[in-house]
Design an enzyme around this catalytic site. Structure first.
Site, PDB file in Angstrom:
ATOM      1  CG  HIS A   1      -2.085   0.960   1.076  1.00  0.00           C
ATOM      2  ND1 HIS A   1      -1.970   2.303   1.313  1.00  0.00           N
ATOM      3  CD2 HIS A   1      -3.358   0.751   0.665  1.00  0.00           C
ATOM      4  CE1 HIS A   1      -3.135   2.880   1.082  1.00  0.00           C
ATOM      5  NE2 HIS A   1      -4.000   1.957   0.687  1.00  0.00           N
TER       6      HIS A   1
ATOM      7  CG  ASP B   1      -8.187  -2.723  -2.971  1.00  0.00           C
ATOM      8  OD1 ASP B   1      -9.368  -2.393  -2.934  1.00  0.00           O
ATOM      9  OD2 ASP B   1      -7.249  -1.913  -3.018  1.00  0.00           O
TER      10      ASP B   1
HETATM   11  N1  ACO Z   1       4.094  -7.542  -5.434  1.00  0.00           N
HETATM   12  C1  ACO Z   1       5.430  -7.705  -5.509  1.00  0.00           C
HETATM   13  N2  ACO Z   1       6.331  -6.757  -5.125  1.00  0.00           N
HETATM   14  C2  ACO Z   1       5.843  -5.606  -4.668  1.00  0.00           C
HETATM   15  C3  ACO Z   1       4.453  -5.362  -4.556  1.00  0.00           C
HETATM   16  C4  ACO Z   1       3.575  -6.392  -4.964  1.00  0.00           C
HETATM   17  N3  ACO Z   1       2.248  -6.233  -4.866  1.00  0.00           N
HETATM   18  N4  ACO Z   1       4.245  -4.133  -4.073  1.00  0.00           N
HETATM   19  C5  ACO Z   1       5.461  -3.605  -3.869  1.00  0.00           C
HETATM   20  N5  ACO Z   1       6.426  -4.477  -4.232  1.00  0.00           N
HETATM   21  C6  ACO Z   1       7.876  -4.295  -4.069  1.00  0.00           C
HETATM   22  C7  ACO Z   1       8.444  -3.351  -5.100  1.00  0.00           C
HETATM   23  O1  ACO Z   1       8.870  -4.050  -6.257  1.00  0.00           O
HETATM   24  C8  ACO Z   1       9.570  -2.726  -4.336  1.00  0.00           C
HETATM   25  O2  ACO Z   1      10.643  -3.649  -4.289  1.00  0.00           O
HETATM   26  P1  ACO Z   1      12.176  -3.129  -4.240  1.00  0.00           P
HETATM   27  O3  ACO Z   1      12.289  -2.350  -2.961  1.00  0.00           O
HETATM   28  O4  ACO Z   1      12.988  -4.369  -4.276  1.00  0.00           O
HETATM   29  O5  ACO Z   1      12.337  -2.272  -5.467  1.00  0.00           O
HETATM   30  C9  ACO Z   1       9.028  -2.601  -2.923  1.00  0.00           C
HETATM   31  O6  ACO Z   1       8.064  -3.649  -2.805  1.00  0.00           O
HETATM   32  C10 ACO Z   1       8.377  -1.265  -2.616  1.00  0.00           C
HETATM   33  O7  ACO Z   1       7.367  -1.057  -3.588  1.00  0.00           O
HETATM   34  P2  ACO Z   1       6.926   0.386  -4.124  1.00  0.00           P
HETATM   35  O8  ACO Z   1       6.426   0.237  -5.527  1.00  0.00           O
HETATM   36  O9  ACO Z   1       7.996   1.375  -3.867  1.00  0.00           O
HETATM   37  O10 ACO Z   1       5.746   0.694  -3.188  1.00  0.00           O
HETATM   38  P3  ACO Z   1       4.727   1.817  -3.493  1.00  0.00           P
HETATM   39  O11 ACO Z   1       4.337   2.420  -2.207  1.00  0.00           O
HETATM   40  O12 ACO Z   1       5.207   2.745  -4.530  1.00  0.00           O
HETATM   41  O13 ACO Z   1       3.493   1.024  -4.146  1.00  0.00           O
HETATM   42  C11 ACO Z   1       1.492  -0.130  -4.393  1.00  0.00           C
HETATM   43  C12 ACO Z   1       2.366   0.675  -3.448  1.00  0.00           C
HETATM   44  C13 ACO Z   1       1.247   0.662  -5.699  1.00  0.00           C
HETATM   45  C14 ACO Z   1       0.130  -0.368  -3.742  1.00  0.00           C
HETATM   46  C15 ACO Z   1       2.179  -1.486  -4.703  1.00  0.00           C
HETATM   47  O14 ACO Z   1       2.409  -2.172  -3.496  1.00  0.00           O
HETATM   48  C16 ACO Z   1       1.394  -2.339  -5.684  1.00  0.00           C
HETATM   49  O15 ACO Z   1       1.552  -2.181  -6.887  1.00  0.00           O
HETATM   50  N6  ACO Z   1       0.531  -3.253  -5.164  1.00  0.00           N
HETATM   51  C17 ACO Z   1      -0.309  -4.076  -6.021  1.00  0.00           C
HETATM   52  C18 ACO Z   1      -1.517  -3.306  -6.499  1.00  0.00           C
HETATM   53  C19 ACO Z   1      -2.551  -3.091  -5.414  1.00  0.00           C
HETATM   54  O16 ACO Z   1      -2.886  -3.988  -4.637  1.00  0.00           O
HETATM   55  N7  ACO Z   1      -3.109  -1.866  -5.368  1.00  0.00           N
HETATM   56  C20 ACO Z   1      -4.136  -1.498  -4.375  1.00  0.00           C
HETATM   57  C21 ACO Z   1      -3.574  -0.641  -3.305  1.00  0.00           C
HETATM   58  S1  ACO Z   1      -4.774  -0.338  -2.049  1.00  0.00           S
HETATM   59  C22 ACO Z   1      -5.808   0.847  -2.607  1.00  0.00           C
HETATM   60  O17 ACO Z   1      -5.550   1.491  -3.570  1.00  0.00           O
HETATM   61  C23 ACO Z   1      -7.092   1.091  -1.872  1.00  0.00           C
END
Ligand code: ACO
Length: 439
Positions: free
Chosen positions: A314, A371
């Site tokens: 998140h 979600d």
């Molecule tokens: N699966 C695998 N790896 C992930 C995931 C995931 N769902 N989410 C984050 N990561 C990893 C990233 O690759 C990154 O790895 P690194 O540090 O080795 O580069 C690390 O975790 C940090 O991720 P960020 O992208 O920097 O986190 P950010 O805060 O930007 O993104 C987000 C948050 C967009 C929700 C992300 O976790 C994601 O894409 N999740 C899946 C989509 C999702 O479930 N969205 C709903 C969110 S809840 C809502 O909107 C109500």
């Protein structure tokens, strides 16, 4: 402590006031910057911009805190009804017994949509997306209640004005469930089922969704409870894309139905309200491809793959999502009570267990978010995937109404009008068509 920030621009020093919120959130007030310096600030996507002062919802993403009007979401999810939560959001305080009873009576009184609105439904193609119908039908209410077009929500407004606002708020919160259920019935080609006044908000919605003529839907308490919690947990989330849209439209003086309809459109996007749908689509894809859970986890960790586990991680909640914690419990209770034989739900459980144990996910605090569980809950209840965002919208209406009111009740209310940094062509002269380079 010095309560101002200093900005040095072109050798000149400016003091900018510092603001502090009730939970110690700090901000630099730049509202006079352009007038004083000719400069604006640049913040693509508003990630560092406080667009308003608000008293509705407080979030601390680091600590996993979410509160409506100061009340922890955990308390509301445990004890409150959705009607009570909507009252709290819209009218700032938890209702007394009498206030709640009057509010519930109003929600019941306004649960029907105008009979002429049936023709709107008949005009939509059968394959219409329920979100398109929802936003159109919410806005269409503007045509049926012209006396609610110019609400005056200022704290010192007359009793009649206050009454109009209560009516508009109750109408929209109540009717959205009828519109949502009718959209579903339209989509599947079934006859519409009218609301039952004796049912409370959540059960009434389930009745309109799943009853068929001569056969009433018998909702299990776990289903009603999971849906109640789902709606409460989605009721507000401060200045996200859709809520900011509602506030933007409200700032122009547009009516409540128009502003909320715009909020529905903003929520529709896959980067916003569509994530719970993405969870189910991911599970369907795993099922169809026959991939193993360890294989899926490995792909999610592979930096050469763009695949991510939908419903994990998140942007705001970096330790845990307090809403997910609550929904996990009701999701477990629901699945036990329903004892469904659904391969997608089995994959979801396996995926959750595997990810929670995996070092990559643990290290990065990538827990299932709201979600993930809401997708599973809605699927288990029998809500079709293309209705998931509609369900989110239904929960979010009280929050949007509260933000609409707050925008227009602001004594310094003025239309939202951001600036831009123009990067286009500089002045050039019109060239007649036969003299253009591409002639
Ligand atoms: N699966 C695998 N790896 C992930 C995931 C995931 N769902 N989410 C984050 N990561 C990893 C990233 O690759 C990154 O790895 P690194 O540090 O080795 O580069 C690390 O975790 C940090 O991720 P960020 O992208 O920097 O986190 P950010 O805060 O930007 O993104 C987000 C948050 C967009 C929700 C992300 O976790 C994601 O894409 N999740 C899946 C989509 C999702 O479930 N969205 C709903 C969110 S809840 C809502 O909107 C109500």
């Amino acid at each position: 402590m010095d309560r101002s920030a200093k900005l040095i621009l072109e050798g000149k020093e400016y003091d900018l006031p510092v603001m502090e919120g009730t939970e110690n959130e700090k901000a630099i007030d730049i509202s006079t910057l352009r007038a004083r310096t000719g400069y604006v600030t640049y913040d693509d996507g508003f990630g560092n911009t406080g667009s308003c002062q608000s008293e509705v919802t407080y979030i601390d993403g680091e600590k996993g805190i979410l509160r409506y009007r100061g009340y922890p979401i955990e308390d509301l999810a445990e004890h409150a009804t959705f009607a009570e939560t909507s009252y709290l959001l819209v009218f700032n305080e938890l209702p007394s017994k009498q206030q709640l009873s009057r509010w519930s009576d109003r929600l019941t009184a306004y649960e029907m949509i105008h009979q002429d609105m049936r023709h709107h439904f008949e005009g939509f193609p059968t394959e219409s997306h329920p979100m398109a119908m929802l936003s159109a039908m919410i806005n269409a209410n503007s045509c049926y209640y012209p006396h609610l077009m110019n609400l005056n929500v200022a704290p010192d407004s007359s009793k009649a004005n206050k009454e109009d606002f209560i009516e508009a708020a109750a109408r929209i919160i109540s009717k959205v469930r009828t519109i949502a259920a009718f959209s579903y019935k339209k989509h599947v080609g079934h006859p519409r089922i009218y609301p039952k006044p004796e049912l409370e908000y959540t059960s009434n919605f389930l009745h309109m969704m799943f009853s068929i003529p001569y056969q009433d839907y018998d909702a299990k308490p776990e289903v009603v409870n999971a849906l109640r919690q789902f709606l409460i947990l989605h009721a507000d989330h401060e200045q996200n894309c859709s809520t900011s849209t509602v506030r933007m439209v409200a700032s122009s003086g547009a009516n409540l139905f128009a502003a909320v309809s715009a909020g529905v459109c903003a929520l529709w996007g896959h980067l916003h309200g569509g994530a719970n749908q993405a969870v189910i689509e991911m599970l369907e894809q795993i099922l169809a491809s026959g991939e193993t859970i360890p294989g899926v986890i490995a792909k999610a960790k592979d930096k050469n793959s763009s695949f991510r586990l939908m419903g994990f991680g998140h942007r705001v909640y970096k330790n845990y999502d307090p809403r997910a914690k609550i929904l996990k419990k009701s999701c477990d209770e629901l699945l036990n009570a329903l004892d469904l034989d659904d391969p997608l739900l089995a994959i979801a459980k396996e995926l959750e267990e595997a990810a929670l144990k995996d070092e990559y996910f643990v290290e990065r605090n990538l827990y299932p978010n709201v979600d993930f569980y809401s997708g599973i809950i809605l699927r288990a209840i029998g809500i079709p995937t293309n209705m998931f965002t509609v369900m989110f919208a239904m929960g979010r209406i009280p929050g949007w109404v509260a933000h609409y009111k707050e925008t227009q009740a602001n004594p310094k209310w003025r239309i939202y009008r951001p600036r831009q940094i123009y990067q286009g062509q500089v002045l050039r002269r019109y060239v007649p068509i036969d003299q253009r380079e591409n002639a």
